[in-house]
Design a protein around this motif. Structure first.
Motif, PDB file in Angstrom:
ATOM      1  N   PRO A 109       0.837  -1.216   0.000  1.00 23.90           N
ATOM      2  CA  PRO A 109       0.000   0.000   0.000  1.00 23.90           C
ATOM      3  C   PRO A 109       0.864   1.256   0.000  1.00 23.90           C
ATOM      4  CG  PRO A 109       0.035  -1.027   2.175  1.00 23.90           C
ATOM      5  CD  PRO A 109       0.697  -1.991   1.235  1.00 23.90           C
ATOM      6  N   GLY A 110       0.586   2.138  -0.952  1.00 23.85           N
ATOM      7  CA  GLY A 110       1.341   3.383  -1.054  1.00 23.85           C
ATOM      8  C   GLY A 110       2.715   3.248  -1.665  1.00 23.85           C
ATOM      9  N   ILE A 111       3.081   2.042  -2.086  1.00 22.35           N
ATOM     10  CA  ILE A 111       4.401   1.800  -2.679  1.00 22.35           C
ATOM     11  C   ILE A 111       4.228   1.556  -4.174  1.00 22.35           C
ATOM     12  CG2 ILE A 111       6.452   0.322  -2.699  1.00 22.35           C
ATOM     13  CD1 ILE A 111       5.860  -0.367   0.214  1.00 22.35           C
ATOM     14  N   PRO A 112       4.843   2.364  -5.028  1.00 16.66           N
ATOM     15  CA  PRO A 112       4.703   2.133  -6.473  1.00 16.66           C
ATOM     16  C   PRO A 112       5.411   0.851  -6.897  1.00 16.66           C
ATOM     17  CG  PRO A 112       6.293   3.881  -6.037  1.00 16.66           C
ATOM     18  CD  PRO A 112       5.680   3.544  -4.721  1.00 16.66           C
ATOM     19  N   PHE A 113       4.859   0.174  -7.885  1.00 12.29           N
ATOM     20  CA  PHE A 113       5.472  -1.050  -8.381  1.00 12.29           C
ATOM     21  C   PHE A 113       5.146  -1.214  -9.855  1.00 12.29           C
ATOM     22  CE2 PHE A 113       1.278  -2.318  -6.799  1.00 12.29           C
ATOM     23  CZ  PHE A 113       0.775  -3.040  -7.875  1.00 12.29           C
ATOM     24  N   THR A 114       5.965  -1.981 -10.533  1.00 11.02           N
ATOM     25  CA  THR A 114       5.704  -2.376 -11.920  1.00 11.02           C
ATOM     26  C   THR A 114       5.818  -3.888 -12.022  1.00 11.02           C
ATOM     27  OG1 THR A 114       8.028  -2.075 -12.526  1.00 11.02           O
ATOM     28  CG2 THR A 114       6.555  -0.205 -12.878  1.00 11.02           C
ATOM     29  N   ILE A 115       5.076  -4.465 -12.958  1.00 10.71           N
ATOM     30  CA  ILE A 115       5.090  -5.908 -13.168  1.00 10.71           C
ATOM     31  C   ILE A 115       6.036  -6.224 -14.324  1.00 10.71           C
ATOM     32  CG2 ILE A 115       3.699  -7.957 -13.603  1.00 10.71           C
ATOM     33  CD1 ILE A 115       2.984  -6.415 -11.034  1.00 10.71           C
ATOM     34  N   THR A 116       6.963  -7.140 -14.099  1.00 12.93           N
ATOM     35  CA  THR A 116       7.927  -7.511 -15.141  1.00 12.93           C
ATOM     36  C   THR A 116       7.620  -8.858 -15.787  1.00 12.93           C
ATOM     37  OG1 THR A 116       9.407  -8.556 -13.526  1.00 12.93           O
ATOM     38  CG2 THR A 116       9.766  -6.211 -13.996  1.00 12.93           C
TER      39      THR A 116
END
Length: 213
Positions: free
Chosen positions: A156-163
């Protein structure tokens, strides 16, 4: 409302496991034919002939069928139901707030750290009928549920990207126990791992080897 902790549960890199197993059996003189699809078998005298799409002349004195979720193609009467499991992996996340292996919602969700990445799989219970399939693809519906779970509960509140995204097919059935038995003279099966194949197969392998004599 609660958590159960078990410090004895470990995890491994399944790709490295498969590589190590392949190298081990080849070093013992086992010949591996990748990509050869067996379509059926029949007893011919003392031998069991394996029919395959490539029409290779294959026969053996004993056969063990270990195709798990896909076994009904060879043994249609067995109680085995395919169940697709979808997975995603994030890019590295600085200061990842957890480390370990976790199960959620009766095990329908599974997540762990992969270094400082997050590996998350599951959500099959969001679409049981759609995920009862042998089609090894990912779907937007399940992948979105997994991403929502990531953003709401894990990061929550942490940006992420899917690889990375992928799917695999588990072998389920009316009960949890695997099917390990002789299905015809000199034809055996070790199937229906119930989504626990990595944990079960070392013991199942020993059991089926003893049955072969």
């Amino acid at each position: 409302t609660h958590l159960v902790e078990n410090k004895a549960e470990g995890y491994l890199h399944s790709g490295k496991l498969c590589q190590a197993l392949l190298q081990l059996v080849q070093s013992m003189g086992v010949t591996v034919f990748p990509g050869v699809e067996v379509t059926g078998y029949e007893q011919q005298g003392a031998a069991i002939v394996l029919h395959n799409q490539q029409q290779l002349p294959l026969q053996a004195a004993q056969v063990v069928i270990c195709t798990n979720a896909f076994t009904r193609k060879l043994l249609p009467d067995l109680d085995i139901v395919p169940a697709r499991g979808q997975v995603l992996v994030t890019a590295p996340i600085p200061d990842l707030p957890f480390k370990g292996t976790f199960h959620y919602q009766e095990g329908f969700y599974y997540f762990r750290n992969l270094g400082n990445r997050v590996l998350l799989g599951g959500a099959r219970n969001s679409a049981f009928e759609e995920e009862t399939t042998e089609e090894m693809v990912t779907t937007e519906k399940i992948q979105q549920v997994l991403e929502n779970f990531l953003s709401e509960y894990l990061l929550p509140g942490i940006p992420f990207t899917i690889t990375d995204r992928w799917s695999g097919i588990m072998g389920m059935g009316g009960e949890k126990m695997p099917i390990v038995q002789e299905v015809a003279p000199q034809v055996f099966c070790a199937v229906r791992m119930g989504g626990m194949g990595v944990a079960l197969t070392p013991v199942i392998g020993e059991k089926i080897a003893a049955m072969l004599g």
